[in-house]
Design a protein around this motif. Structure first.
Motif, PDB file in Angstrom:
ATOM      1  N   LEU A   3      48.759  55.426  59.018  1.00 18.68           N
ATOM      2  CA  LEU A   3      47.442  55.494  58.393  1.00 18.68           C
ATOM      3  C   LEU A   3      47.062  54.111  57.918  1.00 18.68           C
ATOM      4  O   LEU A   3      47.909  53.311  57.543  1.00 18.68           O
ATOM      5  N   LEU A   4      45.787  53.807  57.902  1.00 18.62           N
ATOM      6  CA  LEU A   4      45.272  52.520  57.486  1.00 18.62           C
ATOM      7  C   LEU A   4      44.222  52.765  56.419  1.00 18.62           C
ATOM      8  O   LEU A   4      43.300  53.540  56.626  1.00 18.62           O
ATOM      9  N   ALA A   5      44.368  52.120  55.256  1.00 18.57           N
ATOM     10  CA  ALA A   5      43.386  52.268  54.182  1.00 18.57           C
ATOM     11  C   ALA A   5      42.490  51.044  54.156  1.00 18.57           C
ATOM     12  O   ALA A   5      42.962  49.917  54.145  1.00 18.57           O
ATOM     13  N   VAL A   6      41.173  51.263  54.182  1.00 21.02           N
ATOM     14  CA  VAL A   6      40.205  50.174  54.127  1.00 21.02           C
ATOM     15  C   VAL A   6      39.131  50.563  53.123  1.00 21.02           C
ATOM     16  O   VAL A   6      38.465  51.570  53.280  1.00 21.02           O
ATOM     17  N   ALA A   7      38.964  49.734  52.093  1.00 22.46           N
ATOM     18  CA  ALA A   7      37.912  49.943  51.093  1.00 22.46           C
ATOM     19  C   ALA A   7      37.882  51.383  50.595  1.00 22.46           C
ATOM     20  O   ALA A   7      36.822  51.982  50.510  1.00 22.46           O
ATOM     21  N   GLY A   8      39.042  51.944  50.306  1.00 19.05           N
ATOM     22  CA  GLY A   8      39.087  53.282  49.719  1.00 19.05           C
ATOM     23  C   GLY A   8      38.962  54.408  50.728  1.00 19.05           C
ATOM     24  O   GLY A   8      38.927  55.564  50.367  1.00 19.05           O
ATOM     25  N   THR A   9      38.877  54.088  52.025  1.00 21.24           N
ATOM     26  CA  THR A   9      38.759  55.108  53.058  1.00 21.24           C
ATOM     27  C   THR A   9      40.016  55.081  53.896  1.00 21.24           C
ATOM     28  O   THR A   9      40.531  54.021  54.221  1.00 21.24           O
ATOM     29  N   THR A  10      40.525  56.208  54.291  1.00 21.14           N
ATOM     30  CA  THR A  10      41.740  56.290  55.090  1.00 21.14           C
ATOM     31  C   THR A  10      41.371  56.681  56.516  1.00 21.14           C
ATOM     32  O   THR A  10      40.589  57.600  56.739  1.00 21.14           O
ATOM     33  N   PHE A  11      41.935  55.947  57.481  1.00 21.23           N
ATOM     34  CA  PHE A  11      41.691  56.210  58.889  1.00 21.23           C
ATOM     35  C   PHE A  11      43.022  56.381  59.589  1.00 21.23           C
ATOM     36  O   PHE A  11      43.975  55.678  59.297  1.00 21.23           O
ATOM     37  N   ALA A  12      43.093  57.265  60.548  1.00 25.34           N
ATOM     38  CA  ALA A  12      44.272  57.332  61.403  1.00 25.34           C
ATOM     39  C   ALA A  12      44.149  56.191  62.403  1.00 25.34           C
ATOM     40  O   ALA A  12      43.089  55.997  62.989  1.00 25.34           O
ATOM     41  N   GLU A  13      45.231  55.437  62.604  1.00 23.25           N
ATOM     42  CA  GLU A  13      45.170  54.275  63.477  1.00 23.25           C
ATOM     43  C   GLU A  13      44.781  54.630  64.904  1.00 23.25           C
ATOM     44  O   GLU A  13      44.099  53.871  65.572  1.00 23.25           O
ATOM     45  N   ASP A  14      45.204  55.779  65.389  1.00 23.79           N
ATOM     46  CA  ASP A  14      44.894  56.122  66.768  1.00 23.79           C
ATOM     47  C   ASP A  14      43.808  57.197  66.872  1.00 23.79           C
ATOM     48  O   ASP A  14      43.646  57.827  67.904  1.00 23.79           O
ATOM     49  N   ALA A  15      43.038  57.368  65.809  1.00 26.47           N
ATOM     50  CA  ALA A  15      41.968  58.368  65.833  1.00 26.47           C
ATOM     51  C   ALA A  15      40.849  57.913  66.762  1.00 26.47           C
ATOM     52  O   ALA A  15      40.535  56.741  66.841  1.00 26.47           O
ATOM     53  N   LYS A  16      40.259  58.879  67.467  1.00 26.97           N
ATOM     54  CA  LYS A  16      39.128  58.600  68.345  1.00 26.97           C
ATOM     55  C   LYS A  16      37.865  59.052  67.641  1.00 26.97           C
ATOM     56  O   LYS A  16      37.897  59.968  66.830  1.00 26.97           O
ATOM     57  N   PRO A  17      36.720  58.402  67.958  1.00 26.91           N
ATOM     58  CA  PRO A  17      35.478  58.851  67.328  1.00 26.91           C
ATOM     59  C   PRO A  17      35.214  60.307  67.662  1.00 26.91           C
ATOM     60  O   PRO A  17      35.461  60.739  68.779  1.00 26.91           O
ATOM     61  N   GLN A  18      34.753  61.044  66.694  1.00 25.64           N
ATOM     62  CA  GLN A  18      34.433  62.449  66.905  1.00 25.64           C
ATOM     63  C   GLN A  18      33.144  62.560  67.718  1.00 25.64           C
ATOM     64  O   GLN A  18      32.217  61.791  67.522  1.00 25.64           O
ATOM     65  N   ALA A  19      33.091  63.525  68.621  1.00 20.05           N
ATOM     66  CA  ALA A  19      31.867  63.776  69.378  1.00 20.05           C
ATOM     67  C   ALA A  19      30.801  64.286  68.415  1.00 20.05           C
ATOM     68  O   ALA A  19      31.101  65.019  67.484  1.00 20.05           O
ATOM     69  N   LYS A  20      29.586  63.867  68.647  1.00 16.76           N
ATOM     70  CA  LYS A  20      28.494  64.290  67.782  1.00 16.76           C
ATOM     71  C   LYS A  20      28.153  65.755  68.060  1.00 16.76           C
ATOM     72  O   LYS A  20      28.082  66.183  69.198  1.00 16.76           O
ATOM     73  N   SER A  21      27.950  66.502  67.014  1.00 17.12           N
ATOM     74  CA  SER A  21      27.605  67.917  67.109  1.00 17.12           C
ATOM     75  C   SER A  21      26.234  68.088  67.760  1.00 17.12           C
ATOM     76  O   SER A  21      25.324  67.290  67.534  1.00 17.12           O
ATOM     77  N   TRP A  22      26.087  69.146  68.544  1.00 21.24           N
ATOM     78  CA  TRP A  22      24.789  69.404  69.162  1.00 21.24           C
ATOM     79  C   TRP A  22      23.715  69.670  68.115  1.00 21.24           C
ATOM     80  O   TRP A  22      22.550  69.374  68.335  1.00 21.24           O
ATOM     81  N   GLN A  23      24.102  70.209  66.949  1.00 19.22           N
ATOM     82  CA  GLN A  23      23.115  70.499  65.912  1.00 19.22           C
ATOM     83  C   GLN A  23      22.445  69.225  65.394  1.00 19.22           C
ATOM     84  O   GLN A  23      21.297  69.258  64.989  1.00 19.22           O
ATOM     85  N   SER A  24      23.170  68.107  65.389  1.00 19.43           N
ATOM     86  CA  SER A  24      22.575  66.865  64.898  1.00 19.43           C
ATOM     87  C   SER A  24      22.256  65.888  66.023  1.00 19.43           C
ATOM     88  O   SER A  24      21.494  64.956  65.814  1.00 19.43           O
ATOM     89  N   GLY A  25      22.795  66.089  67.219  1.00 16.30           N
ATOM     90  CA  GLY A  25      22.600  65.137  68.294  1.00 16.30           C
ATOM     91  C   GLY A  25      21.690  65.601  69.409  1.00 16.30           C
ATOM     92  O   GLY A  25      21.485  64.903  70.392  1.00 16.30           O
ATOM     93  N   LEU A  26      21.113  66.785  69.278  1.00 19.25           N
ATOM     94  CA  LEU A  26      20.209  67.332  70.271  1.00 19.25           C
ATOM     95  C   LEU A  26      18.870  67.573  69.581  1.00 19.25           C
ATOM     96  O   LEU A  26      18.815  68.225  68.546  1.00 19.25           O
ATOM     97  N   HIS A  27      17.797  67.024  70.160  1.00 18.37           N
ATOM     98  CA  HIS A  27      16.476  67.117  69.531  1.00 18.37           C
ATOM     99  C   HIS A  27      15.487  67.712  70.524  1.00 18.37           C
ATOM    100  O   HIS A  27      15.356  67.225  71.646  1.00 18.37           O
ATOM    101  N   ARG A  28      14.800  68.761  70.107  1.00 16.11           N
ATOM    102  CA  ARG A  28      13.861  69.478  70.967  1.00 16.11           C
ATOM    103  C   ARG A  28      12.435  69.263  70.489  1.00 16.11           C
ATOM    104  O   ARG A  28      12.148  69.418  69.300  1.00 16.11           O
ATOM    105  N   THR A  29      11.549  68.908  71.411  1.00 19.49           N
ATOM    106  CA  THR A  29      10.126  68.762  71.116  1.00 19.49           C
ATOM    107  C   THR A  29       9.373  69.794  71.940  1.00 19.49           C
ATOM    108  O   THR A  29       9.373  69.726  73.177  1.00 19.49           O
ATOM    109  N   ASP A  30       8.760  70.771  71.284  1.00 21.26           N
ATOM    110  CA  ASP A  30       7.986  71.793  71.986  1.00 21.26           C
ATOM    111  C   ASP A  30       6.685  71.166  72.482  1.00 21.26           C
ATOM    112  O   ASP A  30       5.966  70.521  71.708  1.00 21.26           O
ATOM    113  N   LEU A  31       6.361  71.354  73.765  1.00 23.38           N
ATOM    114  CA  LEU A  31       5.171  70.745  74.362  1.00 23.38           C
ATOM    115  C   LEU A  31       4.072  71.757  74.631  1.00 23.38           C
ATOM    116  O   LEU A  31       2.907  71.498  74.343  1.00 23.38           O
TER     117      LEU A  31
END
Length: 129
Positions: A3-31
């Motif tokens: 584990l690596l601590a930076v500025a009060g936040t802990t990260f796993a050294e080999d952690a991969k970025p989490q995929a963005k959820s469809w609820q926040s990463g998908l945007h619909r515009t009704d036409l």
């Protein structure tokens, strides 16, 4: 795993970025939404923007969908069919009730124009389990 601590936040050294959820990463515009002149059908058109890596939920529609890729690269998984990759300018016909998933496999926001010919007074999207 270390584990690596930076500025009060802990990260796993080999952690991969989490995929963005469809609820926040998908945007619909009704036409548009209009009756077709057939007693139980209407046409609905929407623009759907997917942030990079976003995967739609597994879902179906109460009618057909024609997806036209405006920009980006998508992988579509239709139940019972081989996966297909579409780029800007490509279209895909999705039959009524077919369970499917769309994934933005590109590195930038991708957009599609979705045109539905569906049953009136029914939910446009039916999420599958």
């Amino acid at each position: 795993m270390g584990l690596l601590a930076v500025a009060g936040t802990t990260f796993a050294e080999d952690a991969k970025p989490q995929a963005k959820s469809w609820q926040s990463g998908l945007h619909r515009t009704d036409l548009i939404q209009r009756d077709l002149g057939v007693s139980d059908r209407e046409v609905v058109q929407v623009r759907v923007d997917f942030e990079p890596g976003v995967v739609s939920p597994k879902h179906s529609h109460p009618g057909v969908e024609i997806a036209y890729v405006i920009s980006g690269t998508f992988e579509y998984q239709l139940e019972g069919q081989p996966n297909v990759i579409l780029k800007a300018g490509d279209s895909l016909y999705i039959p009524e009730g077919t369970v499917h998933v769309a994934t933005n496999i590109g590195s930038t926001t991708g957009s599609e124009l979705a045109t539905y010919i569906v049953k009136k007074n029914a939910p446009l999207v039916i999420i599958s389990k």
